[in-house]
Design a protein around this motif. Structure first.
Motif, PDB file in Angstrom:
ATOM      1  N   LEU A 180       0.833  -1.212   0.000  1.00  0.00           N
ATOM      2  CA  LEU A 180       0.000   0.000   0.000  1.00  0.00           C
ATOM      3  C   LEU A 180       0.861   1.253   0.000  1.00  0.00           C
ATOM      4  CD1 LEU A 180      -2.862  -0.964   2.481  1.00  0.00           C
ATOM      5  CD2 LEU A 180      -3.157  -0.301   0.090  1.00  0.00           C
ATOM      6  N   ILE A 181       1.936   1.236   0.784  1.00  0.00           N
ATOM      7  CA  ILE A 181       2.843   2.392   0.802  1.00  0.00           C
ATOM      8  C   ILE A 181       3.466   2.578  -0.576  1.00  0.00           C
ATOM      9  CG2 ILE A 181       5.002   3.310   1.762  1.00  0.00           C
ATOM     10  CD1 ILE A 181       4.228   1.914   4.422  1.00  0.00           C
ATOM     11  N   SER A 182       3.890   1.469  -1.211  1.00  0.00           N
ATOM     12  CA  SER A 182       4.472   1.553  -2.553  1.00  0.00           C
ATOM     13  C   SER A 182       3.465   2.062  -3.574  1.00  0.00           C
ATOM     14  CB  SER A 182       4.986   0.177  -2.992  1.00  0.00           C
ATOM     15  OG  SER A 182       6.050  -0.239  -2.174  1.00  0.00           O
ATOM     16  N   CYS A 183       2.173   1.760  -3.361  1.00  0.00           N
ATOM     17  CA  CYS A 183       1.125   2.238  -4.272  1.00  0.00           C
ATOM     18  C   CYS A 183       1.032   3.762  -4.299  1.00  0.00           C
ATOM     19  CB  CYS A 183      -0.241   1.678  -3.863  1.00  0.00           C
ATOM     20  SG  CYS A 183      -0.470  -0.069  -4.255  1.00  0.00           S
ATOM     21  N   CYS A 184       1.551   4.395  -3.280  1.00  0.00           N
ATOM     22  CA  CYS A 184       1.474   5.861  -3.178  1.00  0.00           C
ATOM     23  C   CYS A 184       2.551   6.561  -4.003  1.00  0.00           C
ATOM     24  CB  CYS A 184       1.602   6.303  -1.715  1.00  0.00           C
ATOM     25  SG  CYS A 184       0.302   5.655  -0.639  1.00  0.00           S
ATOM     26  N   ARG A 185       3.499   5.784  -4.573  1.00  0.00           N
ATOM     27  CA  ARG A 185       4.617   6.381  -5.287  1.00  0.00           C
ATOM     28  C   ARG A 185       4.173   7.178  -6.512  1.00  0.00           C
ATOM     29  NH1 ARG A 185       6.968   2.753  -7.795  1.00  0.00           N
ATOM     30  NH2 ARG A 185       9.027   3.674  -8.196  1.00  0.00           N
ATOM     31  N   ARG A 186       3.395   6.532  -7.370  1.00  0.00           N
ATOM     32  CA  ARG A 186       3.095   7.129  -8.673  1.00  0.00           C
ATOM     33  C   ARG A 186       2.336   8.445  -8.546  1.00  0.00           C
ATOM     34  NH1 ARG A 186       3.199   4.660 -14.328  1.00  0.00           N
ATOM     35  NH2 ARG A 186       2.426   6.383 -15.553  1.00  0.00           N
ATOM     36  N   GLY A 187       1.404   8.516  -7.660  1.00  0.00           N
ATOM     37  CA  GLY A 187       0.631   9.746  -7.493  1.00  0.00           C
ATOM     38  C   GLY A 187       1.240  10.709  -6.496  1.00  0.00           C
ATOM     39  N   ALA A 188       2.471  10.395  -6.004  1.00  0.00           N
ATOM     40  CA  ALA A 188       3.136  11.230  -4.995  1.00  0.00           C
ATOM     41  C   ALA A 188       2.226  11.458  -3.780  1.00  0.00           C
ATOM     42  CB  ALA A 188       3.562  12.564  -5.606  1.00  0.00           C
ATOM     43  N   LEU A 189       1.562  10.387  -3.332  1.00  0.00           N
ATOM     44  CA  LEU A 189       0.585  10.481  -2.236  1.00  0.00           C
ATOM     45  C   LEU A 189       1.288  10.267  -0.890  1.00  0.00           C
ATOM     46  CD1 LEU A 189      -2.176   8.284  -3.949  1.00  0.00           C
ATOM     47  CD2 LEU A 189      -2.031  10.783  -3.944  1.00  0.00           C
ATOM     48  N   TYR A 190       2.115  11.219  -0.514  1.00  0.00           N
ATOM     49  CA  TYR A 190       2.902  11.039   0.714  1.00  0.00           C
ATOM     50  C   TYR A 190       2.037  11.076   1.969  1.00  0.00           C
ATOM     51  CZ  TYR A 190       2.631  16.129   1.001  1.00  0.00           C
ATOM     52  OH  TYR A 190       2.176  17.418   1.077  1.00  0.00           O
ATOM     53  N   GLU A 191       0.967  11.880   1.954  1.00  0.00           N
ATOM     54  CA  GLU A 191       0.085  11.931   3.135  1.00  0.00           C
ATOM     55  C   GLU A 191      -0.604  10.586   3.351  1.00  0.00           C
ATOM     56  OE1 GLU A 191      -2.409  15.206   2.116  1.00  0.00           O
ATOM     57  OE2 GLU A 191      -1.161  16.671   3.160  1.00  0.00           O
ATOM     58  N   GLU A 192      -1.065   9.990   2.256  1.00  0.00           N
ATOM     59  CA  GLU A 192      -1.710   8.681   2.345  1.00  0.00           C
ATOM     60  C   GLU A 192      -0.716   7.615   2.793  1.00  0.00           C
ATOM     61  OE1 GLU A 192      -2.032  10.876   0.033  1.00  0.00           O
ATOM     62  OE2 GLU A 192      -4.163  11.188  -0.393  1.00  0.00           O
ATOM     63  N   ALA A 193       0.533   7.735   2.325  1.00  0.00           N
ATOM     64  CA  ALA A 193       1.570   6.764   2.700  1.00  0.00           C
ATOM     65  C   ALA A 193       1.846   6.820   4.200  1.00  0.00           C
ATOM     66  CB  ALA A 193       2.853   7.039   1.918  1.00  0.00           C
ATOM     67  N   VAL A 194       1.895   8.035   4.735  1.00  0.00           N
ATOM     68  CA  VAL A 194       2.135   8.198   6.178  1.00  0.00           C
ATOM     69  C   VAL A 194       0.979   7.601   6.974  1.00  0.00           C
ATOM     70  CG1 VAL A 194       2.365   9.902   8.036  1.00  0.00           C
ATOM     71  CG2 VAL A 194       3.607  10.213   5.910  1.00  0.00           C
ATOM     72  N   LYS A 195      -0.234   7.796   6.488  1.00  0.00           N
ATOM     73  CA  LYS A 195      -1.411   7.238   7.169  1.00  0.00           C
ATOM     74  C   LYS A 195      -1.342   5.714   7.210  1.00  0.00           C
ATOM     75  CE  LYS A 195      -6.486   7.432   7.122  1.00  0.00           C
ATOM     76  NZ  LYS A 195      -7.687   7.885   6.387  1.00  0.00           N
ATOM     77  N   VAL A 196      -0.972   5.092   6.087  1.00  0.00           N
ATOM     78  CA  VAL A 196      -0.834   3.630   6.034  1.00  0.00           C
ATOM     79  C   VAL A 196       0.272   3.178   6.995  1.00  0.00           C
ATOM     80  CG1 VAL A 196      -0.177   1.670   4.577  1.00  0.00           C
ATOM     81  CG2 VAL A 196      -1.686   3.447   3.666  1.00  0.00           C
ATOM     82  N   PHE A 197       1.358   3.939   7.031  1.00  0.00           N
ATOM     83  CA  PHE A 197       2.495   3.617   7.895  1.00  0.00           C
ATOM     84  C   PHE A 197       2.061   3.594   9.368  1.00  0.00           C
ATOM     85  CE2 PHE A 197       6.379   5.075  10.191  1.00  0.00           C
ATOM     86  CZ  PHE A 197       7.205   3.998   9.891  1.00  0.00           C
ATOM     87  N   GLU A 198       1.267   4.595   9.755  1.00  0.00           N
ATOM     88  CA  GLU A 198       0.795   4.658  11.146  1.00  0.00           C
ATOM     89  C   GLU A 198      -0.205   3.536  11.440  1.00  0.00           C
ATOM     90  OE1 GLU A 198       2.072   6.510  13.437  1.00  0.00           O
ATOM     91  OE2 GLU A 198       3.400   7.476  11.985  1.00  0.00           O
ATOM     92  N   GLU A 199      -1.094   3.243  10.474  1.00  0.00           N
ATOM     93  CA  GLU A 199      -2.065   2.148  10.655  1.00  0.00           C
ATOM     94  C   GLU A 199      -1.352   0.810  10.803  1.00  0.00           C
ATOM     95  OE1 GLU A 199      -4.903   2.129   7.510  1.00  0.00           O
ATOM     96  OE2 GLU A 199      -5.838   4.019   8.103  1.00  0.00           O
TER      97      GLU A 199
END
Length: 819
Positions: free
Chosen positions: A285-304
């Motif tokens: 899921l974190i890797s899925c955030c790469r293409r759209g530069a979705l760093y906020e979403e990546a951080v949320k997944v990281f915390e979850e």
């Protein structure tokens, strides 16, 4: 034009997949008789034919799989089996003996039928439970043959049992899964898909493992859309996906650049099915955030992930670093590195490459180079990705000499360039107009035993598009398809950008519609390409509409999206709207980014807003960002237009001291500045410097020097430059001719002025209002209104295509001048 754009901007959900032929992409310019390929491309496209890297697949949208990299792992044997024999605790003695016979180098395939009959008979008469133990043996034998890389033999064993009516219960879905997996690993995906389809048709009960094996086979071969189709078919038939299946599809969604809401919908379906996530799910899921530069979403997944009780590992941290790298968030990336080290994970080459990427993309090249030094001091040797990232960073900043120093260092350390390196060099030379050097690099790809990939072709398309060389653009696209490459998302994105840069806005929109029809889901890059096309046309209302559509959940806008909106306002002369957006950037309402400040410098300069341009430039420096070549050219341009020579010299000195390589835009700005000063002859000296550097001057370059001479009454020199312009293959435009017409008219040489108009019409250049205004206005200034009226009355003889209302307009102009 606005009406034509409205329909494709209202994006539906991605249409269902369907067969796609490359011919469908042909827009009028391509579908018509192919334009003659210009001399630049003749040698490279015809005399040096490119080997076909992969056979054409006209019925499928092929996404080129990454180039395989051979990496030697320390302490591991090149033997895939590491020297160990295969064993399985479930296989019977007879089964093991049978397997030993099959893997014997002297085994004769013609004896397979006899051996299989013996195996079946031994189970019927000597093993009690019969079909159950035989089924287990067959499974183990097929696995064993796969282990020893005897895929065809394994397939023969499978087919033998499949074709016997008395052995129906022997084969299970697990055996089918093993065979499909084997075929996939060999790249025989079509064979694997046919096998599964035929089994289904024959009533064979397929389990989740068989479907998952085919999905994995498609993914391994880069055929992501087909993998998703199999997943949908599997769910439609009531076959419940496992955790592994969901993880594979999540990975596919990430690689396809699916919108985040689609990824979350898949995750919600997984939860409803009662399938719990594991650490691999969170990492994916974190890797899925790469293409759209979705760093906020990546951080949320990281915390979850941490709340769910999973401990982040090195893969997790590297994935998060990569997201920050793609999002141009170097500070946040550095914080992740610190946390990673604090938790006992030493940074790897992957970690450092992500960090270097983050700093390079943000223009912080000194920091990026410092990171390279740090990794060397830690005993981590930079690899080809490290050097290529730095090379690309310097190229983008306009520091070509430093980019080439990185390239030379890379070669001196024995690090061989890969295709990404060559693609970066092609981009650098192409963007500077050094097409001869660009083609040398293209030839070097083949000399290094590499094969141009889809990125290479996309880079060539982008270069010719940026340089508005539409015939070359069409030629490259044609050759790309001839080489067997079918357009995929990045190609569509590149073509949209390229055609819009060439001024072919309708073609750009046609490509966008073809993309949707082909079932390719637009991603952030697609939206940004379309926004950039709208911006060039000054279509700010449509740009606002598209941005709103993105915010509705289709795709999160980033700094490039807002950058295009600024350009749309500037090109649409909506200065007030542009300045309102600028204030939102300065105040932080729109998330601050260096790209936005650099764009503000550019659009304010284009709009001739000196105070606003200087403010944006100072803000850029104050926040610690290094201006790139585009921002510096914008400053040079506005100072040059206003004849602020001392300020222009300050910018030039900064460029020289900071290692920036002047671009054609730099030289054109200098020629403009000097061409309108007392030192106007210097504009030709700069033109000579461009040619000496191996760069190709454009229409603006020649027009600027012609204007400088005409403005000072030096028509002979202006005519000499005009002849040189034509000899170089640059076609004069209406501005070129109007400069001569106005100069002759100003010197009362009206016969010569009319001769220029005849010449331009003969050479296919249509006069515009300014052409005729020059002659009429100078007649009036000299008090020769009757001759002006006579000129207008003879306009139809001069150009029969002149509309009647043009004569009325000019007569009204004469009347106003007279009064």
């Amino acid at each position: 034009m606005a009406e034509k754009v409205a329909l494709p901007l209202l994006l539906p959900n991605p249409p269902p997949s369907k067969p796609f032929s490359p011919n469908q992409l042909h827009t009028p310019a391509i579908a018509s008789a192919a334009p003659p390929i210009t001399p630049i491309l003749q040698d490279f496209l015809h005399h040096n034919s490119i080997p076909n890297p992969c056979p054409p697949q006209p019925q499928k949208l092929h996404i080129q799989s990454p180039i395989p990299r051979n990496r030697t792992r320390i302490g591991r044997s090149r033997d895939a089996n590491r020297g160990r024999p295969w064993s399985h605790h479930g296989i019977s003695f007879q089964g093991q003996q049978f397997l030993n016979s099959l893997i014997d180098p002297e085994f004769n395939p013609s004896s397979l039928n006899q051996l299989l009959l013996q195996l079946v008979e031994s189970h019927r008469h000597g093993l009690g439970s019969g079909s159950e133990t035989l089924a287990l043996d067959v499974l183990c034998i097929v696995k064993g043959l796969g282990f020893y890389k005897k895929c065809d033999l394994a397939l023969s064993v499978f087919e033998w049992f499949r074709n016997r009516e008395d052995c129906e219960s022997v084969l299970s879905g697990s055996v089918a899964a093993v065979v499909i997996s084997m075929l996939g690993k060999q790249g025989r995906v079509s064979a694997a898909a046919s096998l599964l389809q035929n089994l289904h048709k024959d009533g064979f009960v397929l389990d989740v493992y068989a479907y998952t094996s085919l999905i994995t086979a498609y993914v391994s071969n880069g055929r992501f859309r087909e993998a998703v189709m199999v997943f949908n078919k599997m769910e439609g038939e009531g076959c419940q996906p496992t955790l592994i299946t969901y993880n594979v599809i999540l990975n596919v969604y990430g690689k396809m650049g699916m919108p985040w809401n689609k990824i979350i919908a898949l995750l919600d379906g997984m939860k409803r099915a009662g399938v719990a996530s594991d650490s691999y799910t969170y990492n994916t899921l974190i890797s899925c955030c790469r293409r759209g530069a979705l760093y906020e979403e990546a951080v949320k997944v990281f915390e979850e992930m941490k709340l769910a009780g999973f401990t982040p590992d090195k893969v997790t941290y590297n994935a998060l670093l990569d997201v920050y790298g793609k999002s141009r968030r170097p500070k946040e990336a550095m914080e992740v590195l610190r946390e990673m080290e604090a938790n006992g994970f030493s940074p790897s080459i992957v970690s450092y490459n992500s960090l270097i990427s983050a700093y390079s993309k943000d223009g912080l090249l000194e920091e990026a180079m410092a990171l390279k030094t740090e990794m060397v001091e830690r005993g981590i040797k930079p690899d080809v990705f490290t050097f290529t990232t730095l090379l690309s960073g310097f190229e983008k900043a306009g520091k070509d000499e430093l980019a080439m120093k990185v390239f030379e260092e890379m070669k001196s350390l024995g690090c061989k360039p890969n295709l990404c390196t060559f693609n970066a060099l092609i981009k650098m030379h192409g963007n500077r107009g050094n097409f001869a050097e660009m083609m040398k690099i293209f030839e070097e790809i083949k000399a290094c035993k590499c094969t141009p990939d889809i990125v290479t072709w996309n880079t060539l398309l982008a270069v010719f598009g940026q340089n508005m060389m539409d015939s070359e653009l069409s030629g490259v696209f044609k050759e790309m398809k001839r080489a067997g490459f079918v357009p995929e998302r990045d190609t569509f994105n590149t073509l949209i950008s390229a055609y819009s840069r060439c001024g072919s806005f309708d073609q750009a929109m046609a490509v966008y519609e073809r993309m949707l029809e082909a079932g390719v889901t637009p991603d952030l890059s697609t939206y940004n390409a379309v926004l950039a096309a709208l911006a060039r046309g000054g279509l700010w209302k449509q740009s606002e509409k598209m941005l709103a559509e993105m915010k509705d959940g289709r795709c999160k806008p980033n700094e490039l999206s807002y950058s295009s909106l600024l350009h749309a306002y500037a090109n649409g002369k909506e200065i007030e709207q542009m300045l309102v957006l600028a204030e939102e950037i300065y105040s932080g309402i729109i998330e601050f980014h260096a790209v936005l400040l650099k764009t503000l410098v550019l659009v304010c300069s284009k709009s001739d807003l000196l105070i606003e341009t200087e403010r944006a430039f100072l803000e850029l420096r104050k926040r610690g960002f290094s201006p790139d070549i585009t921002a510096l050219n914008a400053m040079l341009s506005i100072y040059g237009r206003r004849q602020m020579l001392s300020k222009a010299d300050e910018i030039l000195n900064f460029m020289n001291e900071s290692g920036f390589t002047p671009s054609l835009t730099t030289y054109n700005s200098l020629m403009y500045m000097y061409g309108r000063s007392e030192d106007f002859e210097r504009s030709e000296q700069i033109l000579r410097e461009i040619l000496k550097r191996g760069m190709k001057p454009d229409t603006i370059s020649y027009n600027t020097v012609i204007y400088a001479y005409c403005r000072n009454g030096r028509l002979r020199e202006a005519s000499r430059i005009f002849s040189e312009m034509r000899a170089s293959g640059i076609i004069p435009d209406v501005i070129t001719y109007n400069t001569f017409v106005a100069s002759y008219a100003a010197d009362s040489m009206f016969v010569e002025a009319v001769d220029v108009i005849r010449y331009m019409i003969k050479n296919g250049c249509k006069p515009n209002r300014n052409t005729y205004n020059s002659i009429v206005d100078w007649y009036c200034k000299l008090g020769r209104q009757d001759e002006a009226k006579m000129f207008v009355s003879n306009l139809q003889n001069l150009d029969p295509r002149t509309p009647k209302d043009e004569e009325c307009r000019l007569l009204e102009r004469i009347k106003k001048k007279w009064s």
